[in-house]
Scaffold this active site. Sequence first.
Site, PDB file in Angstrom:
ATOM      1  N   ASP A 306       0.815  -1.078   0.036  1.00  0.00           N
ATOM      2  CA  ASP A 306      -0.087  -0.026   0.103  1.00  0.00           C
ATOM      3  C   ASP A 306       1.015   1.231  -0.057  1.00  0.00           C
ATOM      4  O   ASP A 306       1.922   1.374   0.562  1.00  0.00           O
ATOM      5  CB  ASP A 306      -0.900   0.055   1.298  1.00  0.00           C
ATOM      6  CG  ASP A 306      -1.849   1.134   1.300  1.00  0.00           C
ATOM      7  OD1 ASP A 306      -2.296   1.444   0.362  1.00  0.00           O
ATOM      8  OD2 ASP A 306      -1.780   1.770   2.503  1.00  0.00           O
ATOM      9  N   THR A 308       0.140   5.092   0.823  1.00  0.00           N
ATOM     10  CA  THR A 308      -0.277   5.890   1.786  1.00  0.00           C
ATOM     11  C   THR A 308      -0.269   5.188   3.137  1.00  0.00           C
ATOM     12  O   THR A 308      -0.745   4.244   3.695  1.00  0.00           O
ATOM     13  CB  THR A 308      -1.557   6.655   1.794  1.00  0.00           C
ATOM     14  OG1 THR A 308      -1.614   7.013   0.343  1.00  0.00           O
ATOM     15  CG2 THR A 308      -1.718   7.560   2.773  1.00  0.00           C
ATOM     16  N   ASP A 508      -2.244  -1.551   5.935  1.00  0.00           N
ATOM     17  CA  ASP A 508      -2.804  -0.909   7.273  1.00  0.00           C
ATOM     18  C   ASP A 508      -3.618  -1.625   7.872  1.00  0.00           C
ATOM     19  O   ASP A 508      -4.293  -1.426   9.150  1.00  0.00           O
ATOM     20  CB  ASP A 508      -3.150   0.747   7.043  1.00  0.00           C
ATOM     21  CG  ASP A 508      -4.182   0.846   6.188  1.00  0.00           C
ATOM     22  OD1 ASP A 508      -4.784  -0.107   5.960  1.00  0.00           O
ATOM     23  OD2 ASP A 508      -4.375   2.150   5.791  1.00  0.00           O
TER      24      ASP A 508
END
Length: 637
Positions: A306, A308, A508
């Site tokens: 990922d 961000t 996340d």
Amino acid sequence: MGSWRWSVPLLSGLLIVLSFAVPAVSGAGAAGDALMVAAAVVAGWGIVAKAVRALAARVVGIDLLVSVAAIGAVIIGEYWEAAAVTFLFAVGHALENATLSRTRSALAELVAVAPETAVVLRDGEQAEVPAASVAAGETVLVKNGARVPVDGVVLGGTGALDEASITGESIPVEKTTGDQVFAGTVSMGGFLQVRATGVGADTALARIIHRVEEAQDAKARTAAFMDRFSAWYTPAIIVLALVFGLATGDVVLALTLLVIGCPGALVISIPVAIVAGIGRGARDGILIKGGEYLETSAKIDAVALDKTGTLTEGRPYLTDVVPLDETWSRADVLGWAARAEAGSEHPLARPIVAAARAEGLDATGLPEATEPVPGKGIVATVDGRRVAVGNLALLRDEGVPHEAAARVAGELSAAGRTPMIVAVDGRPAGVVAVADRVRPDAARMVAGLHAAGVRRVVMLTGDTRRVAEAVAARVGVDEVRADLMPEDKLAAVRDLQARGYVVAMVGDGVNDAPALATADIGVAMGAAGTGVAIETADIALMKDDLTKLPRAVGLARRTVAVMRQNIAVALGTVGALLAGVLLGGITMAAGMLVHELSVLVVIGNAMRLLRRTGTPRTGGGAARALPEGRDLERSPA
């Protein structure tokens, strides 16, 4: 526990020595034989009991081979062989247990750092109480040299904490108001007041201990295969011994085949490597869920990341302030933008206001009026003047000339920034731009993955392709997939798997949850304060340190390599000894001695995993501040 582990082989060994010494002194051969049988009974009693329990559970194991061989040797009067077999096998068991205990030292070290007492403020007084009795919400005092007894948040004071027990990071971390602290970490200086948020079993340390215990007990696929292997191997050796014994009439040969066929090194070759590998990882702040995941991690050849919050810090920063003509200074443009954004809750408002304050500009107070324009920006009244901050669509709505602003915004957008045009009373004043910052270690992490043998590193992001490619150029990923929704990330992981890759997904755990669950290995970053991540991730990197990812892959590959080497040593030893017995020249005692030497080789090989190794040598420097995109934008400029 350690002395008890060695008591059986020590007592058996003493009886063997006496069995040789007594006849030499007194001439009583019968006494020597009795002592030799006693040595075999002392060393073999536990082995026979274990074999019987296994048979009761319909499991045919290696202990059965040793039991049959030792009992048969006693029956035919080969007392020395019976004693030697059981003694050497007992030594092997003791070595195995000692090695597994040593490789579990990472867990023992974690348990040892758990503090037993805490100093709390109660009714304005300091009181020393058992750590387990601290209630959530109480204020705990952490003084220089003390261990932090709870998870919590710093209420006041400053200090430096050694967090090696949690994150594997050897450099003390500075803590101040608002920072998170963890139980078991050690104050290296300063004084902290901490509000307890997690106590007892609800601390990161307790969760780590629980996870490492489970992981070290979990079987790898290879270990499960070895259990199935021994289930047919043991009967096969027994049948082989019977066939050769009946064919040759040589009972000693049959018993020797039984003993030589015991793959002692093979039995411990897998568990000792798994426990050592997981223990080494725990010391480095890398929690691996179990042996199965350790094996799978060794096969990883594609990593999906990922953007961000993983490759980037996940927080926008002001990168550019461009006045549109000489009547406006940088301070003018930033000041008007900051004062207008002071009334906005949009994520892009915060970096503008923070940058203005950092440069000493007046960004206090609120505008007289604030009018958010969804998808376009914000219009505010500041000191009686109309200030618009947003994209080109907002300027068109305001009737502001935008040719020059469009050109500057386009250039910033092409560089991967998110531009916002500032207009005052219908006149374009300038353009401000923000960007997310690429983590300094992102490029080193990607290079480290390639050095560790990962063939493809893929960025999966909901950002625009332009922004994603700007980040990719900095960090060196092999493939970019942008403009993705969570279900698109899931499809991307499945596509990589369909192309034959073993995929690790790093994210996340929120919008990336489907992709993390589908990937062969799900990796959670910075999981020290996140109980859910520790419990659910296949690999949890306790510190928010990207370089731990290639370290984890490298550790998995080394562990599996050691497992394979151990299996080769064990099987090679058994094969050579069986051939030696059938061809003549290998006795029962000599064979067992070689067996124990092979056990030592297997143990020593696995212990190499406990040594800390450096991360793979990587190239490239630290990445600079880079852009964020659509997930922060009000709308493209």
